[in-house]
Design an enzyme around this catalytic site. Structure first.
Site, mmCIF file in Angstrom:
data_model
loop_
_atom_site.group_PDB
_atom_site.id
_atom_site.type_symbol
_atom_site.label_atom_id
_atom_site.label_comp_id
_atom_site.label_asym_id
_atom_site.label_seq_id
_atom_site.Cartn_x
_atom_site.Cartn_y
_atom_site.Cartn_z
ATOM 1 N N GLU A 1 13.330 23.369 28.100
ATOM 2 C CA GLU A 1 12.241 22.491 28.549
ATOM 3 C C GLU A 1 12.420 22.160 30.026
ATOM 4 O OE1 GLU A 1 10.202 18.659 29.452
ATOM 5 O OE2 GLU A 1 12.316 19.108 29.587
ATOM 6 N N GLU A 2 13.682 21.942 30.399
ATOM 7 C CA GLU A 2 13.953 21.354 31.712
ATOM 8 C C GLU A 2 13.628 22.268 32.893
ATOM 9 O OE1 GLU A 2 14.396 18.375 32.103
ATOM 10 O OE2 GLU A 2 15.517 17.468 30.475
HETATM 11 ZN ZN LIG Z 1 13.228 15.703 28.047
#
Ligand SMILES: [Zn+2]
Length: 261
Positions: free
Chosen positions: A130-131
């Site tokens: 996600e990051e």
């Molecule tokens: Zn997060």
């Protein structure tokens, strides 16, 4: 190293458009940014020196982690509950987003512990990456489309394991209207903020296929004390608050499973 923008569309908290050359970037914590900005404003002649030792390494293979309870009546209709399993590496990533991952697993455990056999398939997904690129979420939605999976709803917890406040909903006004009669059922959990709002980065790509998205909203006052900082470790998560959030998510998912959208 000069990575191409399409390999790294989202690095250091910045997003690049197509064909734009990458420039050196850094992302710092909200508290750090506030302090830096304040200090530079107060002392305009101050010299600021910033050294980075990080680097972008070549891609390595990684995976989403998925577990599910098969639906007893409509196994082909899926409700996703998830968070993301990657984190910034300067700490454990307990609030962002270990909390969301544990709550998602806990939803499945609560169904089992209570002897609730869901009609639909409830799938806990720990999304990868996600990051810095959202590739786990994108890949999950691509696979869902390719496999003709019907995702009725997706619930994400990615705002910390704090006291529950409500859920943001991404869907049509008609879909949101279907959720509103449940408000009195959710109110005893302190879930009072229910209405249009953000879903979650990882489940976002599912919206293209008509999945209704729900973003778990915990109390937001302390999140940015920890988010992307060196102190986002296990001990800053309150077990009690974390469990209240998991129970809130389980309650919403129970209603989604029983009554549909
Ligand atoms: Zn997060």
């Amino acid at each position: 190293m000069n990575p191409r923008h399409d390999d790294y569309p989202h690095v250091g908290g910045m997003r690049y458009g197509t064909g734009v050359p990458l420039i050196p970037t850094a992302a710092i914590s909200t508290n750090g940014a506030d302090l830096l900005s304040k200090t530079l404003k107060e002392s305009p002649n101050l010299t600021f020196y910033f050294k980075q030792s990080c680097e972008t390494l070549p891609d390595a293979k990684s995976y989403n982690v998925v577990g599910e309870i098969k639906g007893s009546e409509k196994p082909d209709e899926i409700i996703v509950v998830g968070g993301h399993i990657d984190s910034w590496d300067l700490a454990e990533g307990a609030q962002d987003d270990g909390a969301g991952c544990m709550q998602s697993i806990e939803v499945l455990r609560l169904f089992k512990a209570l002897g609730v056999k869901p009609k639909r398939t409830i799938r806990a997904v720990m999304f990868m990456n996600e990051e810095n690129g959202l590739r786990g979420g994108v890949q999950y939605a691509d696979l869902a489309k390719k496999n003709n999976e019907k995702h009725m709803a997706a619930v994400e917890s990615d705002a910390g394991g704090f006291t529950p406040r409500g859920f943001g909903i991404v869907g049509t006004p008609e879909q949101r209207a279907k959720v509103m009669p449940w408000k009195p059922l959710l109110a005893p959990y302190g879930l009072l903020e229910i209405g249009a709002g953000g879903g979650g980065a990882d489940i976002g790509p599912l919206a293209q296929s008509g999945t209704v998205l729900f973003g778990f909203k915990p109390d937001s006052q302390r999140y940015f004390d920890y988010h992307h900082t060196a102190v986002d470790n296990f001990e800053v998560v309150s077990q009690r608050e974390l469990e209240l959030g998991a129970a809130s998510m389980a309650a919403l998912i129970y209603l989604l499973d029983q009554y549909g959208l």
